[in-house]
Write a protein that holds these residues in place. Structure first.
Motif, PDB file in Angstrom:
ATOM      1  N   ALA A   5       0.834  -1.198   0.000  1.00 36.29           N
ATOM      2  CA  ALA A   5       0.000   0.000   0.000  1.00 36.29           C
ATOM      3  C   ALA A   5       0.867   1.246   0.000  1.00 36.29           C
ATOM      4  O   ALA A   5       1.952   1.267   0.589  1.00 36.29           O
ATOM      5  CB  ALA A   5      -0.905  -0.007   1.214  1.00 36.29           C
ATOM      6  N   SER A   6       0.372   2.279  -0.653  1.00 34.65           N
ATOM      7  CA  SER A   6       1.079   3.559  -0.676  1.00 34.65           C
ATOM      8  C   SER A   6       0.071   4.678  -0.856  1.00 34.65           C
ATOM      9  O   SER A   6      -1.101   4.439  -1.153  1.00 34.65           O
ATOM     10  CB  SER A   6       2.103   3.574  -1.825  1.00 34.65           C
ATOM     11  OG  SER A   6       1.455   3.426  -3.070  1.00 34.65           O
ATOM     12  N   GLY A   7       0.545   5.909  -0.689  1.00 32.93           N
ATOM     13  CA  GLY A   7      -0.299   7.062  -0.945  1.00 32.93           C
ATOM     14  C   GLY A   7      -0.804   7.771   0.293  1.00 32.93           C
ATOM     15  O   GLY A   7      -1.476   8.800   0.183  1.00 32.93           O
ATOM     16  N   GLY A   8      -0.507   7.239   1.464  1.00 30.56           N
ATOM     17  CA  GLY A   8      -0.946   7.908   2.676  1.00 30.56           C
ATOM     18  C   GLY A   8      -0.206   9.210   2.889  1.00 30.56           C
ATOM     19  O   GLY A   8       0.784   9.515   2.207  1.00 30.56           O
ATOM     20  N   LEU A  19      -5.076   6.385  -2.366  1.00 31.28           N
ATOM     21  CA  LEU A  19      -4.266   5.253  -1.932  1.00 31.28           C
ATOM     22  C   LEU A  19      -4.166   4.241  -3.063  1.00 31.28           C
ATOM     23  O   LEU A  19      -5.128   4.052  -3.814  1.00 31.28           O
ATOM     24  CB  LEU A  19      -4.877   4.579  -0.709  1.00 31.28           C
ATOM     25  CG  LEU A  19      -5.135   5.469   0.506  1.00 31.28           C
ATOM     26  CD1 LEU A  19      -5.672   4.619   1.661  1.00 31.28           C
ATOM     27  CD2 LEU A  19      -3.888   6.212   0.929  1.00 31.28           C
ATOM     28  N   SER A  20      -3.022   3.602  -3.150  1.00 37.14           N
ATOM     29  CA  SER A  20      -2.823   2.547  -4.136  1.00 37.14           C
ATOM     30  C   SER A  20      -2.325   1.288  -3.453  1.00 37.14           C
ATOM     31  O   SER A  20      -1.631   1.359  -2.436  1.00 37.14           O
ATOM     32  CB  SER A  20      -1.814   2.982  -5.199  1.00 37.14           C
ATOM     33  OG  SER A  20      -2.325   4.021  -5.995  1.00 37.14           O
ATOM     34  N   CYS A  21      -2.679   0.152  -4.019  1.00 33.41           N
ATOM     35  CA  CYS A  21      -2.231  -1.139  -3.498  1.00 33.41           C
ATOM     36  C   CYS A  21      -1.739  -1.952  -4.679  1.00 33.41           C
ATOM     37  O   CYS A  21      -2.519  -2.273  -5.577  1.00 33.41           O
ATOM     38  CB  CYS A  21      -3.381  -1.844  -2.794  1.00 33.41           C
ATOM     39  SG  CYS A  21      -2.958  -3.483  -2.173  1.00 33.41           S
ATOM     40  N   ALA A  22      -0.453  -2.247  -4.679  1.00 27.39           N
ATOM     41  CA  ALA A  22       0.143  -3.015  -5.767  1.00 27.39           C
ATOM     42  C   ALA A  22       0.261  -4.478  -5.356  1.00 27.39           C
ATOM     43  O   ALA A  22       0.770  -4.781  -4.272  1.00 27.39           O
ATOM     44  CB  ALA A  22       1.519  -2.451  -6.107  1.00 27.39           C
ATOM     45  N   ALA A  23      -0.198  -5.367  -6.227  1.00 24.43           N
ATOM     46  CA  ALA A  23      -0.136  -6.804  -5.958  1.00 24.43           C
ATOM     47  C   ALA A  23       1.071  -7.414  -6.662  1.00 24.43           C
ATOM     48  O   ALA A  23       1.488  -6.947  -7.724  1.00 24.43           O
ATOM     49  CB  ALA A  23      -1.410  -7.478  -6.428  1.00 24.43           C
ATOM     50  N   VAL A  91      -4.728   4.065  10.051  1.00 29.22           N
ATOM     51  CA  VAL A  91      -3.824   3.308   9.198  1.00 29.22           C
ATOM     52  C   VAL A  91      -4.698   2.482   8.255  1.00 29.22           C
ATOM     53  O   VAL A  91      -5.583   1.761   8.716  1.00 29.22           O
ATOM     54  CB  VAL A  91      -2.894   2.395  10.012  1.00 29.22           C
ATOM     55  CG1 VAL A  91      -2.013   1.566   9.079  1.00 29.22           C
ATOM     56  CG2 VAL A  91      -2.035   3.220  10.958  1.00 29.22           C
ATOM     57  N   TYR A  92      -4.447   2.607   6.978  1.00 33.88           N
ATOM     58  CA  TYR A  92      -5.250   1.920   5.963  1.00 33.88           C
ATOM     59  C   TYR A  92      -4.481   0.718   5.427  1.00 33.88           C
ATOM     60  O   TYR A  92      -3.288   0.817   5.108  1.00 33.88           O
ATOM     61  CB  TYR A  92      -5.578   2.878   4.823  1.00 33.88           C
ATOM     62  CG  TYR A  92      -6.656   3.883   5.187  1.00 33.88           C
ATOM     63  CD1 TYR A  92      -6.380   4.920   6.084  1.00 33.88           C
ATOM     64  CD2 TYR A  92      -7.936   3.794   4.656  1.00 33.88           C
ATOM     65  CE1 TYR A  92      -7.366   5.830   6.445  1.00 33.88           C
ATOM     66  CE2 TYR A  92      -8.924   4.701   5.002  1.00 33.88           C
ATOM     67  CZ  TYR A  92      -8.630   5.715   5.895  1.00 33.88           C
ATOM     68  OH  TYR A  92      -9.611   6.613   6.246  1.00 33.88           O
ATOM     69  N   TYR A  93      -5.191  -0.405   5.322  1.00 37.89           N
ATOM     70  CA  TYR A  93      -4.585  -1.660   4.881  1.00 37.89           C
ATOM     71  C   TYR A  93      -5.320  -2.188   3.654  1.00 37.89           C
ATOM     72  O   TYR A  93      -6.548  -2.111   3.579  1.00 37.89           O
ATOM     73  CB  TYR A  93      -4.690  -2.724   5.971  1.00 37.89           C
ATOM     74  CG  TYR A  93      -4.028  -2.374   7.268  1.00 37.89           C
ATOM     75  CD1 TYR A  93      -4.712  -1.667   8.252  1.00 37.89           C
ATOM     76  CD2 TYR A  93      -2.721  -2.765   7.527  1.00 37.89           C
ATOM     77  CE1 TYR A  93      -4.104  -1.348   9.459  1.00 37.89           C
ATOM     78  CE2 TYR A  93      -2.104  -2.456   8.733  1.00 37.89           C
ATOM     79  CZ  TYR A  93      -2.800  -1.748   9.687  1.00 37.89           C
ATOM     80  OH  TYR A  93      -2.196  -1.441  10.882  1.00 37.89           O
ATOM     81  N   CYS A  94      -4.576  -2.752   2.718  1.00 35.08           N
ATOM     82  CA  CYS A  94      -5.237  -3.440   1.622  1.00 35.08           C
ATOM     83  C   CYS A  94      -5.272  -4.937   1.912  1.00 35.08           C
ATOM     84  O   CYS A  94      -4.432  -5.464   2.645  1.00 35.08           O
ATOM     85  CB  CYS A  94      -4.592  -3.137   0.269  1.00 35.08           C
ATOM     86  SG  CYS A  94      -2.809  -3.294   0.156  1.00 35.08           S
ATOM     87  N   TYR A  95      -6.269  -5.566   1.327  1.00 39.87           N
ATOM     88  CA  TYR A  95      -6.599  -6.959   1.638  1.00 39.87           C
ATOM     89  C   TYR A  95      -7.086  -7.614   0.362  1.00 39.87           C
ATOM     90  O   TYR A  95      -7.724  -6.963  -0.472  1.00 39.87           O
ATOM     91  CB  TYR A  95      -7.705  -6.965   2.692  1.00 39.87           C
ATOM     92  CG  TYR A  95      -8.479  -8.246   2.829  1.00 39.87           C
ATOM     93  CD1 TYR A  95      -9.605  -8.495   2.054  1.00 39.87           C
ATOM     94  CD2 TYR A  95      -8.110  -9.201   3.767  1.00 39.87           C
ATOM     95  CE1 TYR A  95     -10.332  -9.662   2.189  1.00 39.87           C
ATOM     96  CE2 TYR A  95      -8.838 -10.381   3.921  1.00 39.87           C
ATOM     97  CZ  TYR A  95      -9.946 -10.597   3.132  1.00 39.87           C
ATOM     98  OH  TYR A  95     -10.664 -11.764   3.269  1.00 39.87           O
ATOM     99  N   GLY A 105      -1.766  -6.400   3.280  1.00 37.92           N
ATOM    100  CA  GLY A 105      -0.592  -5.598   3.020  1.00 37.92           C
ATOM    101  C   GLY A 105      -0.230  -4.802   4.259  1.00 37.92           C
ATOM    102  O   GLY A 105      -0.998  -4.728   5.216  1.00 37.92           O
ATOM    103  N   HIS A 106       0.963  -4.224   4.249  1.00 36.14           N
ATOM    104  CA  HIS A 106       1.337  -3.313   5.324  1.00 36.14           C
ATOM    105  C   HIS A 106       0.492  -2.058   5.192  1.00 36.14           C
ATOM    106  O   HIS A 106       0.037  -1.714   4.116  1.00 36.14           O
ATOM    107  CB  HIS A 106       2.822  -2.959   5.230  1.00 36.14           C
ATOM    108  CG  HIS A 106       3.708  -4.139   5.480  1.00 36.14           C
ATOM    109  ND1 HIS A 106       3.776  -4.776   6.700  1.00 36.14           N
ATOM    110  CD2 HIS A 106       4.549  -4.804   4.656  1.00 36.14           C
ATOM    111  CE1 HIS A 106       4.637  -5.778   6.621  1.00 36.14           C
ATOM    112  NE2 HIS A 106       5.108  -5.828   5.400  1.00 36.14           N
TER     113      HIS A 106
END
Length: 114
Positions: A5-8, A19-23, A91-95, A105-106
């Motif tokens: 995760a990124s973008g915070g 926010l973006s989440c790369a797999a 704190v935002y998490y991707c799942y 994700g972290h």
């Protein structure tokens, strides 16, 4: 699947963040992808989720302000957050979930000041 995760960041109330989440692999076969958050002193909660069909679901507190999307070509999931409020601080998490297998994700920290 590894998720990053990124973008915070920090923003004033009324502002926007994406926010973006790369797999680490293709997400075409992933049944469900979602964003969760954990605010200070609170339990983790689902913010938004998107199925492989494209069907979305949002927490009542973010409906009309947040938009979740996924891009199978780029193996990413995004969360566009508009009209941010101090209570969105967390704190935002991707799942993601494939069948009975799920990965987290972290987190990435979002701070909204009044």
């Amino acid at each position: 699947v590894q998720l990053q995760a990124s973008g915070g960041g920090s923003v004033q109330a009324g502002g926007s963040l994406r926010l973006s989440c790369a797999a680490s692999r293709d997400i075409f076969s992933i049944d469900l992808m979602a964003w969760y958050r954990r605010a200070p002193g609170k339990q983790r909660e689902m913010v938004a989720e998107i199925a492989s069909s494209g069907i979305t679901n949002y927490a009542d507190s973010v409906k009309g302000r947040f938009t979740i999307s996924r891009d199978s070509n780029k193996n990413t999931m995004s969360l566009q957050m508009n009209s941010l409020k101090p209570e969105d601080t967390a704190v935002y998490y991707c799942y993601c979930r494939r069948g009975v297998v799920f990965d987290w994700g972290h987190g990435t920290l979002v701070t909204v000041s009044s």
